[in-house]
Motif scaffolding. Structure first.
Motif, PDB file in Angstrom:
ATOM      1  N   ASN A 170      59.838   6.647  33.374  1.00  0.00           N
ATOM      2  CA  ASN A 170      60.485   7.799  32.845  1.00  0.00           C
ATOM      3  C   ASN A 170      60.524   9.004  33.656  1.00  0.00           C
ATOM      4  OD1 ASN A 170      57.480   7.567  32.496  1.00  0.00           O
ATOM      5  ND2 ASN A 170      57.696   9.522  30.991  1.00  0.00           N
ATOM      6  N   GLY A 171      59.584   8.935  34.799  1.00  0.00           N
ATOM      7  CA  GLY A 171      59.526  10.110  35.727  1.00  0.00           C
ATOM      8  C   GLY A 171      58.491  11.242  35.459  1.00  0.00           C
ATOM      9  N   THR A 172      57.837  11.801  36.759  1.00  0.00           N
ATOM     10  CA  THR A 172      56.872  12.627  36.788  1.00  0.00           C
ATOM     11  C   THR A 172      57.430  13.939  37.404  1.00  0.00           C
ATOM     12  OG1 THR A 172      55.255  11.050  36.453  1.00  0.00           O
ATOM     13  CG2 THR A 172      54.564  13.024  37.247  1.00  0.00           C
ATOM     14  N   ILE A 173      57.212  14.988  37.011  1.00  0.00           N
ATOM     15  CA  ILE A 173      57.658  16.312  37.879  1.00  0.00           C
ATOM     16  C   ILE A 173      56.362  16.435  38.621  1.00  0.00           C
ATOM     17  CG2 ILE A 173      57.653  18.884  37.658  1.00  0.00           C
ATOM     18  CD1 ILE A 173      59.053  18.438  35.025  1.00  0.00           C
ATOM     19  N   VAL A 174      56.445  16.367  39.977  1.00  0.00           N
ATOM     20  CA  VAL A 174      55.385  16.559  41.032  1.00  0.00           C
ATOM     21  C   VAL A 174      55.508  17.824  41.586  1.00  0.00           C
ATOM     22  CG1 VAL A 174      54.362  15.648  43.169  1.00  0.00           C
ATOM     23  CG2 VAL A 174      55.178  14.270  41.368  1.00  0.00           C
ATOM     24  N   TYR A 175      54.448  18.790  41.493  1.00  0.00           N
ATOM     25  CA  TYR A 175      54.777  20.122  41.875  1.00  0.00           C
ATOM     26  C   TYR A 175      53.654  20.120  43.006  1.00  0.00           C
ATOM     27  CZ  TYR A 175      53.725  25.053  42.526  1.00  0.00           C
ATOM     28  OH  TYR A 175      53.668  26.349  42.983  1.00  0.00           O
ATOM     29  N   ILE A 176      54.050  20.515  44.154  1.00  0.00           N
ATOM     30  CA  ILE A 176      53.605  20.567  45.557  1.00  0.00           C
ATOM     31  C   ILE A 176      53.299  22.265  45.743  1.00  0.00           C
ATOM     32  CG2 ILE A 176      53.218  19.845  47.964  1.00  0.00           C
ATOM     33  CD1 ILE A 176      53.157  17.565  45.970  1.00  0.00           C
ATOM     34  N   PRO A 185      52.836  10.134  33.535  1.00  0.00           N
ATOM     35  CA  PRO A 185      52.595  11.418  33.110  1.00  0.00           C
ATOM     36  C   PRO A 185      53.924  12.210  33.223  1.00  0.00           C
ATOM     37  CG  PRO A 185      51.503  11.025  35.247  1.00  0.00           C
ATOM     38  CD  PRO A 185      52.101   9.662  34.700  1.00  0.00           C
ATOM     39  N   TYR A 186      53.694  13.438  32.362  1.00  0.00           N
ATOM     40  CA  TYR A 186      54.864  14.413  32.455  1.00  0.00           C
ATOM     41  C   TYR A 186      54.845  15.075  33.927  1.00  0.00           C
ATOM     42  CZ  TYR A 186      57.831  18.393  31.709  1.00  0.00           C
ATOM     43  OH  TYR A 186      58.539  19.322  31.485  1.00  0.00           O
ATOM     44  N   HIS A 204      49.795   8.308  38.610  1.00  0.00           N
ATOM     45  CA  HIS A 204      49.349   6.959  37.988  1.00  0.00           C
ATOM     46  C   HIS A 204      50.563   6.678  36.962  1.00  0.00           C
ATOM     47  CE1 HIS A 204      46.799   4.385  35.521  1.00  0.00           C
ATOM     48  NE2 HIS A 204      47.541   4.880  34.260  1.00  0.00           N
ATOM     49  N   CYS A 205      50.803   5.300  37.281  1.00  0.00           N
ATOM     50  CA  CYS A 205      51.944   4.615  36.584  1.00  0.00           C
ATOM     51  C   CYS A 205      51.508   3.632  35.932  1.00  0.00           C
ATOM     52  CB  CYS A 205      53.204   4.267  37.713  1.00  0.00           C
ATOM     53  SG  CYS A 205      53.712   5.288  38.528  1.00  0.00           S
ATOM     54  N   SER A 206      51.935   3.510  34.487  1.00  0.00           N
ATOM     55  CA  SER A 206      51.501   2.380  33.597  1.00  0.00           C
ATOM     56  C   SER A 206      52.511   1.533  33.457  1.00  0.00           C
ATOM     57  CB  SER A 206      50.886   2.856  32.306  1.00  0.00           C
ATOM     58  OG  SER A 206      49.751   3.714  32.705  1.00  0.00           O
ATOM     59  N   PHE A 207      52.524   0.083  33.413  1.00  0.00           N
ATOM     60  CA  PHE A 207      53.334  -0.759  33.025  1.00  0.00           C
ATOM     61  C   PHE A 207      52.930  -1.852  32.045  1.00  0.00           C
ATOM     62  CE2 PHE A 207      51.419  -2.534  36.622  1.00  0.00           C
ATOM     63  CZ  PHE A 207      51.124  -3.844  36.526  1.00  0.00           C
ATOM     64  N   SER A 208      53.706  -2.324  31.285  1.00  0.00           N
ATOM     65  CA  SER A 208      53.202  -3.483  30.259  1.00  0.00           C
ATOM     66  C   SER A 208      54.608  -4.555  30.517  1.00  0.00           C
ATOM     67  CB  SER A 208      53.166  -2.807  28.708  1.00  0.00           C
ATOM     68  OG  SER A 208      54.377  -2.231  28.354  1.00  0.00           O
TER      69      SER A 208
END
Length: 208
Positions: free
Chosen positions: A124-130, A23-24, A36-40
């Motif tokens: 692709n990376g997710t911006i994690v805001y704490i 997710p973004y 959550h990370c999805s892979f195929s």
């Protein structure tokens, strides 16, 4: 040059055979965030290595765990630790121990260890805001600290004034005893004074 070309031709399709998406943006609270990370993959993986990197280019490894689909749950140690579960085509993990200064881009890395071929791919990376834990006192904490301060002041006053009532009581009892003793002596003196002329009068009668 020919070897590099052959290697590229062999491994380039394998790289495409694994995709990882994220997710973004997600937001964490109290030092915890869900990711959550999805892979195929064209190949059905049975054994994987799941890692989480911090930074746009994945400079800092946050956690990493070997996972078998027969036991899909994993947990890691450390000040910042991860726990999660792998299902078909997704990794759900919870990261604990984060602070406001840890707000950054986090990238999932999936490595297929078995069956071959070995595949590795970054997400692709997710911006994690704490959210930073507030340090400013709220109205409740202010009133609570104020009441505690008033209670401490009252206790201090009571401790300082505590012996005075006892001293007052001792002084009153002593004064009262002293006054009673004086009054007793006065009454005794009066009794003795009143008895003396009566005796002398009787003696005068006897003389007659």
């Amino acid at each position: 040059m020919i070897i590099i070309l052959i290697t590229t031709i062999i491994y380039f399709p394998l790289g495409i055979a694994l995709r990882v998406s994220q997710p973004y943006r997600v937001e964490g609270k109290m030092g915890q965030v869900k990711l959550h990370c999805s892979f195929s993959s064209k190949f059905k993986p049975l054994e994987l290595q799941v890692s989480l990197y911090k930074g746009l280019h994945g400079q800092e490894k946050i956690c990493s765990a070997y996972v078998s689909l027969s036991e899909p749950y994993f947990i890691t140690d450390g000040a910042v630790h991860c726990r999660g579960n792998i299902s078909s085509g997704s990794v759900d993990m919870i990261i604990n121990g984060l602070k406001g200064e840890d707000t950054d881009i986090y990238r999932c890395v999936i490595e297929i260890l078995y069956p071959p071929p070995y595949l590795r791919m970054f997400g692709n990376g997710t911006i994690v805001y704490i959210q930073e834990t507030p340090t400013c006192p709220t109205a409740f904490t202010h009133s609570q600290s104020q009441s505690q301060s008033q209670t401490a002041e009252r206790t201090s006053v009571i401790d300082d004034v505590g012996p005075l009532p006892l001293l007052y009581a001792i002084l009153i009892i002593t004064s009262f005893s002293f006054i009673l003793q004086i009054m007793k002596n006065i009454w005794k003196w009066r009794d003795n004074g009143s008895m003396t002329p009566m005796v002398s009068q009787k003696e005068s009668y006897r003389q007659f």
